[in-house]
Structures are given as C-alpha cells and as structure tokens.
Scaffold this motif. Structure first.
Motif, PDB file in Angstrom:
ATOM      1  N   GLY A 184       0.806  -1.207   0.000  1.00 34.00           N
ATOM      2  CA  GLY A 184       0.000   0.000   0.000  1.00 34.00           C
ATOM      3  C   GLY A 184       0.838   1.255   0.000  1.00 34.00           C
ATOM      4  O   GLY A 184       2.009   1.254  -0.404  1.00 34.00           O
ATOM      5  N   TYR A 201      -2.886   3.608   3.429  1.00 29.52           N
ATOM      6  CA  TYR A 201      -3.905   2.933   2.630  1.00 29.52           C
ATOM      7  C   TYR A 201      -3.303   1.592   2.229  1.00 29.52           C
ATOM      8  O   TYR A 201      -2.422   1.523   1.370  1.00 29.52           O
ATOM      9  N   TYR A 203      -3.861  -2.143   0.841  1.00 34.55           N
ATOM     10  CA  TYR A 203      -4.851  -2.918   0.099  1.00 34.55           C
ATOM     11  C   TYR A 203      -4.630  -4.417   0.199  1.00 34.55           C
ATOM     12  O   TYR A 203      -5.512  -5.202  -0.155  1.00 34.55           O
ATOM     13  N   GLU A 204      -3.464  -4.845   0.715  1.00 35.36           N
ATOM     14  CA  GLU A 204      -3.214  -6.260   0.948  1.00 35.36           C
ATOM     15  C   GLU A 204      -2.277  -6.428   2.132  1.00 35.36           C
ATOM     16  O   GLU A 204      -1.499  -5.531   2.464  1.00 35.36           O
ATOM     17  N   PRO A 259      -9.762  -2.520   1.391  1.00 40.93           N
ATOM     18  CA  PRO A 259      -8.489  -2.083   1.980  1.00 40.93           C
ATOM     19  C   PRO A 259      -8.610  -1.778   3.464  1.00 40.93           C
ATOM     20  O   PRO A 259      -9.701  -1.598   4.009  1.00 40.93           O
TER      21      PRO A 259
END
Length: 488
Positions: A184, A201, A203-204, A259
């Motif tokens: 991220g 942020y 996302y994984e 996310p």
C-alpha cells in the motif's frame, strides 16, 4: 559515546570509522523492531543509488516448545524450529527518491508424524501451513519489503509498495522468522510542531507465515481457492474474525479485498504530556478509533506516568455477516455463543488505565483493561489493543465483558537495541473472562530475557517463557521460545 577503556570522547571528534567500529549497522530492540544506525545518504548521480546503497544481513534461529499439561486427540506437546534469515538493501537517495528491497527465508523443522502441522501453535509461523499441505514444502522464501520512498516534501516521506507498518492497529510483530508486512501507501509527516502523523492505505497484507499477499479482512474458504486447507489462504491470523469468510462477504455484496485505511497522530506540545489518537477503517465492514493520554510526573530520583486509553469500535456491516464473537458463531447457528446481548452487532468499546513507574534501570507497569459487554474487538493485523497495559505474550484478552489486570517489571530497557546488560521482562496477568461467551478466567505468568554478547554486539539471544493456568480442562500449557540473531 562510550569508547574502549571507558573514556567518553566528544561527539564532534568521533570519526565515521569509529562509529562503524563501535555501533552495528542495524540492531534489534526488545520489541523486535529493527533500528538502522547507519543509512545511505543523498547522491548526485543516478548510478550511485546502487553503489552508495547499503546491505543489511541477518541470520536467525527460532525454536518453540509447547507443553500441554493434558494431551488430547486434538492437542499434543510439540517442538518446532525455524532456521533462516534476511537480506535488506537500501539504496542511496537520488532526486528525493530511494527504495528498499528485502528478502526473507525460513526453513521449518518438525516431525509431521508426531506433531501434525495443524496442531502447531506459536511455532506454526516458521513455515507456511498452506504451502506445506499443498506442496509438501517446509521452505518459506518471500519478498518481504519492496517499496519506493519519496522525501521531497518538507519533514515528510511517502512509501509506496510492500513495507513494514508500525502503527497502533497494524504492526510487523516480527517475533517468528518473517515480519508481517502490507502492500500500500504510507505517509509520515512532522510538518506540524511537536506532532507526528502517519496515514496509510493498505490494500493487501502478507502475514508472517504466508508466501503471498492476501485480504486484510477475509477468511479463505472453498470459494476463494480450490487448494487444500483454504482457511489458511487468506487472513488466518489467530485474532481474525472467523465469521468473515470469503463466501459470506460475497453473499452480502461486500468486497473481500477491501483495503485497510489507518492513521496515527501523536502530540507532545504540552510538557510531559503525550497525546495519541488512531483510527482504522475497512469499508463496509468495520472501523475503530483510539485515544490515549500519558502524563509524566518527574519526582526526586524517579518518575510516575499515569495513562488512560479508550477504544470505540463501529460496526459498518460486519456484525450481520459474521456475528459479535470473533470466533465466528452466529446467533441461531449450531455452536453459537449465546452470551452476547446483540449477537449480530460488532459495536464495542474498551477502556484501559495504567501507572508506569521508572526508577534507575527499572520500570514497573501496573495495568488494567476492560472490554465492555458488547462485542469482541477485531484487530487481526498483529497489533494488540491492550498492548502496554495488559498484553502478555500470546494472550488475547479483548473479548467482550473481559477484565484484565497485569503487573509488569522490566529491567535494563533501552531504545538502542544493544543489551550488553541482561534485559529482563516479567509479568503476571489475570484475566476475568465471561464464561457465558465460551471464554474462561486465567492466570498467565511470563518471563523474557534478551542479551547481546559484549564482545560481539551483533549477536543477540532471546529466551521467553509463558505459563497459562486456568480452571478449564485441557487448557493449561507451557510456551517456551529460544531465539538467536546475528546481524551484519
């Protein structure tokens, strides 16, 4: 800086070579965070981002022995070890850009015949259970960090890519062989006076025992992968909400790959007062906010720091999908826990208080926490809401209607990561749980030790041991861990 022979040399007269000789390039703090004492500088030519970069190596061995007081068909005492290490490269900074790459490797050692992989506890993270049951491999080799950093904004840096994140709600928690990392964007800034801000942020996530990245808040099942043991393919952390499965999220119209958005702010503008606030949000599922205040009172020869923490968890849809219990039992389903006032709501709160006293090289921490009788707290990103108050090794005490009390004593703590004097941490934790929800009271006794070799600061050994004592049949056990690190 202390030089050979015990003489103190003025800082302005210390040469670069002397620094390199007396301080290792990188050291390891008692909380497993790496301290980089030497970092590449800025360069004027693109070709020098490689030639002026620096490598950081680490060899690591970690051994875990868990002894159950009572053996059952589903649990047995076991021994598991990991052997491996890491190699990190940090480039020089050119035109306000630099990058970091880090490879990690672990080889797991255990006897599958006597210690099946699904029964391993703390030591399970020395390999990937998902990979092992599908390919038979006990090797775990991953690209743990791969990010680009931009430093062109005053007192600010921005990282894009796979990285270690140390925040209130998400941490590396590098207690096994490979750290917990995220894919991220993270921004850190000190542009405001006496204030640190971190926004992310993510996302994984890539948990410590995973070879690939996965969802931040979804449990794998037969609809997310056709491989064996799909429950280990996505977020299978111990603290993960087991009811938020891939199939349930899909059926509810929620993106399983939503996310994790988070932020931290710390302010020290008032003398002796440290203020912290944090938040996280996973869209359409959950969000939470934390506020904390610690005020240091300096007295003659010692200090006292009272602290308070408050957490509010907001249910944005996850409760209807997975239920109030992090174990995933829904109201009306077979095996559901009936002790929750609203079994389909994840609205929850926690309050905590502590008093920390520091005298010479000792620290005494008396802490209390209470999760209100609403729902379990959900934070499966290797950061712990009771950390610093009532968190001890491997203890999860943030279930609904749980009160915890802990006394901790620490000796020879420091922030440099070099423990030439034996670092000692001991604690006693009492957890008053709600049996109607399927949990149980317990006493937990912990002792941890960290030592660097005086003649070789780069070599560090750790020994940790915890004993769980309960009134529940077959629940008591001894958790023993021994680790050796060599950094170069």
């Amino acid at each position: 800086m202390m030089m050979a022979g015990g003489n103190i040399k003025p800082a302005e007269s210390i040469t670069v070579k002397e620094i390199e000789r007396t301080v290792p390039k990188h050291t390891l703090k008692s909380n497993y965070q790496v301290v980089y004492n030497q970092l590449p500088g800025k360069v004027d030519r693109f070709s020098e981002i490689f030639s002026k970069g620096m490598f950081y190596g680490r060899l690591r061995s970690n051994t875990f022995y868990f002894k159950w007081e009572a053996e059952t068909p589903k649990q047995n005492s076991h021994l598991v070890s990991g052997l491996g290490g890491s190699l990190v490269f940090k480039s020089a900074n050119f035109a306000n850009f630099d990058f970091t790459l880090a490879g990690y490797y672990s080889r797991g050692f255990f006897d599958e015949d006597s210690d099946p992989v699904n029964r391993l506890k703390a030591g399970k993270d020395v390999l990937s259970r998902f990979d092992y049951t599908n390919t038979g491999s006990k090797n775990l080799a991953v690209l743990g960090q791969a990010y680009l950093r931009y430093t062109g904004i005053e007192k600010t840096n921005i990282k894009i890519g796979r990285q270690i994140v140390e925040s209130f709600f998400a941490k590396s928690n590098d207690t096994k062989m490979i750290p917990n990392t995220f894919d991220g964007v993270v921004m850190d800034t000190k542009v405001l006076p006496d204030t640190k801000i971190r926004l992310g942020y993510l996302y994984e996530q890539k948990l410590r025992d995973h070879s690939t990245a996965h969802s931040v808040l979804a449990v794998g099942d037969a609809n997310s992968t056709t491989s064996d043991n799909p429950q280990w393919s996505e977020n299978d952390d111990t603290a993960m909400h087991k009811g938020l499965t891939y199939s349930r999220l899909k059926a509810a119209g929620v993106d399983p790959d939503a996310p994790l958005i988070l932020g931290d702010i710390q302010n020290k503008s008032i003398a002796n007062l440290k203020l912290n606030a944090s938040f996280y949000a996973v869209p359409d599922l959950l969000s939470s906010v934390m506020t904390e205040a610690n005020y240091k009172i300096q007295l003659d020869g010692f200090s006292i720091t009272p602290g308070v923490r408050y957490i509010k968890q907001f249910d944005n849809g996850a409760g209807e999908i997975g239920g109030a219990a992090y174990r995933g039992q829904l109201a009306g389903h077979t095996g559901a826990y009936q002790g929750y006032k609203d079994a389909s709501s994840l609205e929850s709160q926690m309050i905590a208080a502590r008093i920390v006293t520091k005298i010479d090289n000792y620290k005494v921490n008396l802490g209390y926490s209470y999760v209100l009788d609403e729902a379990d707290l959900i934070t499966p990103w290797r950061a712990f809401p009771t950390s610093g108050y009532t968190r001890s090794m491997a203890r999860y005490n943030w279930m609904a209607n749980t009160k915890s009390y802990r006394l901790e004593v620490v000796r020879n703590g420091n922030s440099k990561g070099i423990y030439n004097n034996l670092y000692t941490q001991m604690s006693v934790l009492y957890t008053d749980a709600d049996e109607s929800k399927g949990y149980f009271d317990e006493m937990y006794y912990y002792a941890g030790f960290v030592k660097n070799f005086p003649s070789l600061d780069s070599m560090q050994v750790r020994f940790r041991i915890g004993y769980q004592d309960t009134e529940k049949v077959d629940a008591d056990g001894l958790d023993t861990r021994f680790e050796v690190n060599y950094q170069f």
